[in-house]
Design a protein around this motif. Structure first.
Motif, PDB file in Angstrom:
ATOM      1  N   ARG A 143       0.924  -1.182  -0.091  1.00 18.43           N
ATOM      2  CA  ARG A 143       0.053  -0.099   0.215  1.00 18.43           C
ATOM      3  C   ARG A 143       0.846   1.422  -0.147  1.00 18.43           C
ATOM      4  NH1 ARG A 143      -5.243   0.638   0.323  1.00 18.43           N
ATOM      5  NH2 ARG A 143      -6.163   2.525   1.089  1.00 18.43           N
ATOM      6  N   GLY A 218      -4.139   1.997  -2.952  1.00 20.85           N
ATOM      7  CA  GLY A 218      -4.378   3.118  -2.266  1.00 20.85           C
ATOM      8  C   GLY A 218      -4.233   4.503  -3.128  1.00 20.85           C
ATOM      9  N   ASP A 246      -1.479   9.187  -3.605  1.00 17.00           N
ATOM     10  CA  ASP A 246      -2.342   9.421  -2.397  1.00 17.00           C
ATOM     11  C   ASP A 246      -3.438  10.614  -2.724  1.00 17.00           C
ATOM     12  OD1 ASP A 246      -1.257  11.964  -0.933  1.00 17.00           O
ATOM     13  OD2 ASP A 246       0.481  10.583  -1.251  1.00 17.00           O
TER      14      ASP A 246
END
Length: 262
Positions: A143, A218, A246
């Motif tokens: 992630r 993510g 992100d």
């Protein structure tokens, strides 16, 4: 749908990738069939191989392809393929081309594969029953997390257009050059790059194969104005695409572009 059901697709695309590598030396495969779109005989033959293979593995499941013209509404459950993403790179002898496919159910890519034969890399992502994960050459992807590093990705030797704006306005720490749209998305997914933006028309078959991997790690898949990228309606997205490590970085990038009409 289980992961075991889709695993044969990786072997199918790797086989097509091997063919694409061999076809680069064959004049009959380099024949340009559609100069305006830069389509070659290799594009058409890769399309035929993938469609035939998917129809054998998943009989009755529709396969939509970049290489076909179709106007009907999207099925609820179907394959979307780009047999040769980055034809110019393939034709010119560069490594930044891929063969790729996405399995889409009710507007969401639930499995995607991007295979870059010249790089010997295969990225996959799955949002299947009991399986939400992404991997690169069989190794699970971790992630992604916020970082002070900011590697920008584009397909020119130096950033152009929207990528140039971001390069000048954000604290970019490096630049990664790559060819196909699918590969660039995957370079964000596997942490090789942090941000990728394109402000020209992109199409769902360019982006959907990387979408499950991006979701699993993510990363943010959106539009340059910060809106969501959806796999409904037209396959063509005139506003382009923005892929970020992100959510905070995606918002910073969209804010940086906002003053220039994005």
């Amino acid at each position: 749908m289980k992961l075991a059901d889709v695993l044969p697709v990786a072997n199918l695309l790797r086989g097509v990738g091997d063919d694409l590598l061999q076809w680069r030396d064959r004049p009959e495969e380099r024949c340009i069939l559609a100069p305006a779109d830069f389509k070659t005989a290799a594009d058409a033959h890769a399309h035929e191989r993938i469609v035939d293979g998917l129809q054998r593995i998943f009989p009755g499941l529709p396969v939509l392809s970049e290489e076909e013209i179709w106007s009907a509404a999207r099925p609820e459950f179907y394959w979307l393929i780009d047999p040769l993403d980055g034809t110019a790179s393939w034709y010119e002898g560069f490594s930044g081309f891929a063969t790729q496919a996405a399995l889409i159910r009710e507007g969401q890519p639930i499995y995607g594969i991007v295979h870059a034969p010249a790089l010997r890399v295969t990225w996959e992502g799955a949002l299947l029953d009991g399986e939400h994960r992404a991997w690169r050459n069989g190794i699970p992807l971790s992630r992604l997390h916020p970082s002070k590093r900011l590697l920008l990705c584009d397909n020119y030797p130096e950033p152009q257009r929207a990528a140039k704006i971001l390069y000048e306005r954000l604290p970019v720490t490096g630049y990664v050059e790559s060819g196909s749209l699918g590969i660039k998305c995957c370079l964000v997914a596997d942490g090789t790059a942090d941000l990728f933006v394109k402000d020209v028309m992109v199409r769902d078959w360019d982006i959907a194969p990387a979408a499950p991997a991006l979701a699993c790690v993510g990363a943010v898949l959106g539009l340059p104005d910060g809106g969501p990228y959806t796999f409904t309606g037209s396959m063509e997205k005139n506003s382009g695409v923005l892929v970020a490590r992100d959510a905070a970085l995606a918002q910073r990038a969209a804010d940086a572009l906002a003053g220039d009409g994005y």
